[in-house]
Write a protein that holds these residues in place. Structure first.
Motif, PDB file in Angstrom:
ATOM      1  N   THR A  16       0.807  -1.216   0.000  1.00  0.00           N
ATOM      2  CA  THR A  16       0.000   0.000   0.000  1.00  0.00           C
ATOM      3  C   THR A  16       0.845   1.274   0.000  1.00  0.00           C
ATOM      4  O   THR A  16       0.309   2.375   0.022  1.00  0.00           O
ATOM      5  N   PHE A  17       2.158   1.124  -0.032  1.00  0.00           N
ATOM      6  CA  PHE A  17       3.037   2.296   0.006  1.00  0.00           C
ATOM      7  C   PHE A  17       3.007   3.036  -1.326  1.00  0.00           C
ATOM      8  O   PHE A  17       2.974   2.425  -2.399  1.00  0.00           O
ATOM      9  N   SER A  18       3.047   4.371  -1.246  1.00  0.00           N
ATOM     10  CA  SER A  18       3.143   5.195  -2.449  1.00  0.00           C
ATOM     11  C   SER A  18       4.604   5.223  -2.908  1.00  0.00           C
ATOM     12  O   SER A  18       5.498   4.707  -2.236  1.00  0.00           O
ATOM     13  N   SER A  19       4.845   5.850  -4.050  1.00  0.00           N
ATOM     14  CA  SER A  19       6.192   5.841  -4.624  1.00  0.00           C
ATOM     15  C   SER A  19       7.227   6.467  -3.696  1.00  0.00           C
ATOM     16  O   SER A  19       8.298   5.891  -3.465  1.00  0.00           O
ATOM     17  N   TRP A  20       6.927   7.631  -3.101  1.00  0.00           N
ATOM     18  CA  TRP A  20       7.922   8.275  -2.250  1.00  0.00           C
ATOM     19  C   TRP A  20       8.155   7.471  -0.972  1.00  0.00           C
ATOM     20  O   TRP A  20       9.277   7.450  -0.438  1.00  0.00           O
ATOM     21  N   GLN A  21       7.117   6.787  -0.491  1.00  0.00           N
ATOM     22  CA  GLN A  21       7.276   5.965   0.708  1.00  0.00           C
ATOM     23  C   GLN A  21       8.192   4.768   0.444  1.00  0.00           C
ATOM     24  O   GLN A  21       8.999   4.385   1.303  1.00  0.00           O
ATOM     25  N   LEU A  22       8.083   4.177  -0.735  1.00  0.00           N
ATOM     26  CA  LEU A  22       8.949   3.061  -1.098  1.00  0.00           C
ATOM     27  C   LEU A  22      10.405   3.504  -1.174  1.00  0.00           C
ATOM     28  O   LEU A  22      11.312   2.817  -0.687  1.00  0.00           O
ATOM     29  N   ILE A  23      10.634   4.672  -1.776  1.00  0.00           N
ATOM     30  CA  ILE A  23      11.991   5.194  -1.879  1.00  0.00           C
ATOM     31  C   ILE A  23      12.538   5.514  -0.493  1.00  0.00           C
ATOM     32  O   ILE A  23      13.700   5.220  -0.174  1.00  0.00           O
ATOM     33  N   ALA A  24      11.700   6.105   0.341  1.00  0.00           N
ATOM     34  CA  ALA A  24      12.123   6.489   1.690  1.00  0.00           C
ATOM     35  C   ALA A  24      12.567   5.286   2.510  1.00  0.00           C
ATOM     36  O   ALA A  24      13.609   5.320   3.179  1.00  0.00           O
ATOM     37  N   GLU A 166       9.705  -0.054  12.827  1.00  0.00           N
ATOM     38  CA  GLU A 166       9.469   1.334  13.213  1.00  0.00           C
ATOM     39  C   GLU A 166       9.461   2.240  11.983  1.00  0.00           C
ATOM     40  O   GLU A 166       8.659   3.178  11.891  1.00  0.00           O
ATOM     41  N   LEU A 167      10.358   1.964  11.038  1.00  0.00           N
ATOM     42  CA  LEU A 167      10.374   2.728   9.790  1.00  0.00           C
ATOM     43  C   LEU A 167       9.042   2.610   9.051  1.00  0.00           C
ATOM     44  O   LEU A 167       8.486   3.610   8.591  1.00  0.00           O
ATOM     45  N   ILE A 168       8.561   1.395   8.941  1.00  0.00           N
ATOM     46  CA  ILE A 168       7.295   1.163   8.229  1.00  0.00           C
ATOM     47  C   ILE A 168       6.170   1.960   8.886  1.00  0.00           C
ATOM     48  O   ILE A 168       5.354   2.588   8.201  1.00  0.00           O
ATOM     49  N   THR A 169       6.150   1.968  10.213  1.00  0.00           N
ATOM     50  CA  THR A 169       5.133   2.726  10.938  1.00  0.00           C
ATOM     51  C   THR A 169       5.278   4.221  10.704  1.00  0.00           C
ATOM     52  O   THR A 169       4.311   4.933  10.402  1.00  0.00           O
ATOM     53  N   MET A 170       6.516   4.728  10.847  1.00  0.00           N
ATOM     54  CA  MET A 170       6.783   6.163  10.668  1.00  0.00           C
ATOM     55  C   MET A 170       6.364   6.641   9.285  1.00  0.00           C
ATOM     56  O   MET A 170       5.722   7.688   9.144  1.00  0.00           O
ATOM     57  N   ALA A 180      10.915  18.047   6.495  1.00  0.00           N
ATOM     58  CA  ALA A 180      11.070  17.694   7.911  1.00  0.00           C
ATOM     59  C   ALA A 180      11.106  16.181   8.097  1.00  0.00           C
ATOM     60  O   ALA A 180      11.926  15.654   8.854  1.00  0.00           O
ATOM     61  N   LEU A 181      10.230  15.482   7.397  1.00  0.00           N
ATOM     62  CA  LEU A 181      10.199  14.025   7.526  1.00  0.00           C
ATOM     63  C   LEU A 181      11.467  13.410   6.949  1.00  0.00           C
ATOM     64  O   LEU A 181      12.034  12.490   7.540  1.00  0.00           O
ATOM     65  N   SER A 182      11.910  13.894   5.804  1.00  0.00           N
ATOM     66  CA  SER A 182      13.135  13.375   5.197  1.00  0.00           C
ATOM     67  C   SER A 182      14.309  13.539   6.148  1.00  0.00           C
ATOM     68  O   SER A 182      15.120  12.615   6.326  1.00  0.00           O
ATOM     69  N   LYS A 183      14.402  14.698   6.789  1.00  0.00           N
ATOM     70  CA  LYS A 183      15.486  14.948   7.739  1.00  0.00           C
ATOM     71  C   LYS A 183      15.378  14.020   8.947  1.00  0.00           C
ATOM     72  O   LYS A 183      16.384  13.458   9.414  1.00  0.00           O
ATOM     73  N   GLU A 184      14.157  13.854   9.449  1.00  0.00           N
ATOM     74  CA  GLU A 184      13.935  12.979  10.598  1.00  0.00           C
ATOM     75  C   GLU A 184      14.321  11.534  10.283  1.00  0.00           C
ATOM     76  O   GLU A 184      14.990  10.856  11.078  1.00  0.00           O
TER      77      GLU A 184
END
Length: 202
Positions: A16-24, A166-170, A180-184
């Motif tokens: 269910t992850f979007s493209s940016w979530q998969l890359i992240a 934890e990454l998957i949840t975040m 901000a999220l990318s930095k975190e």
């Protein structure tokens, strides 16, 4: 440790992850493996580690929406040149260093064209690196089910699994990317410069 089962599990979780979530998430586990590559380069004087550090940072910028993917094909070419061959070294460190480049390859491919396959592969590689390390350092005489159980119960393996969960949840809790999220995520994944093998360059 059944690599195929791990991959299938991650593949389901990322559906269910979007493209940016998969890359992240792919870049996050690759970021944590960075010290493995950097230390290998420092010890062996292999390659230009700064180039791949720059590549990781570009991918974080991409997650933040600050970078175009148009340069990533060139990054893949440079990555191939900066990937060590196990045949050229008689030290174990070449294995986790090569695994880092495999994870980075998955992440760049994912940035060029979003792929659950590539993201799941990056997560799986991050754990298989730990399995290789434990086999080499502590369980040379174990094989089969006995080895798998030893690895899966090991602290390093459990810590990495917790990190991935934890990454998957975040990431799943954030519908849109942001600086901000990318930095975190970058800070969290960097883990004060300590890799999933518990080593650092310092």
């Amino acid at each position: 440790m059944n690599t195929r089962s791990l991959y299938s599990q991650f593949h389901r979780q990322l559906q269910t992850f979007s493209s940016w979530q998969l890359i992240a998430i792919a870049n996050a586990v690759t970021e944590r493996a960075w010290p493995n590559f950097a230390l290998f380069c420092e010890i062996t004087e292999f390659g230009e580690s700064a180039e791949l550090r720059h590549c990781l940072d570009m991918l974080w910028d991409f997650v933040a929406g600050l970078q175009s993917s148009k340069n990533f094909e060139r990054l893949l070419e440079r990555l191939d040149e900066q990937s060590p061959s196990p045949d050229d070294y008689d030290i174990f460190g070449v294995e986790p260093a090569l695994d880092f480049t495999v994870g980075l390859h998955c992440t760049i491919n994912c940035a060029m064209k979003a792929s659950v396959d590539e993201a799941a592969s990056a997560l799986t590689v991050s754990l298989s690196t730990i399995g290789k390390f434990i086999k080499y350092a502590e369980a040379e005489d174990l094989n089969g089910t006995e080895l798998s159980q030893y690895i899966e119960n090991h602290e390093l393996y459990q810590v990495q699994l917790d990190f991935i969960h934890e990454l998957i949840t975040m990431i799943s809790d954030q519908p849109t990317p942001s600086k901000a999220l990318s930095k975190e995520l970058k800070i969290f994944s960097a883990n004060d410069g300590i890799s999933q093998l518990g080593i650092s360059v310092d």
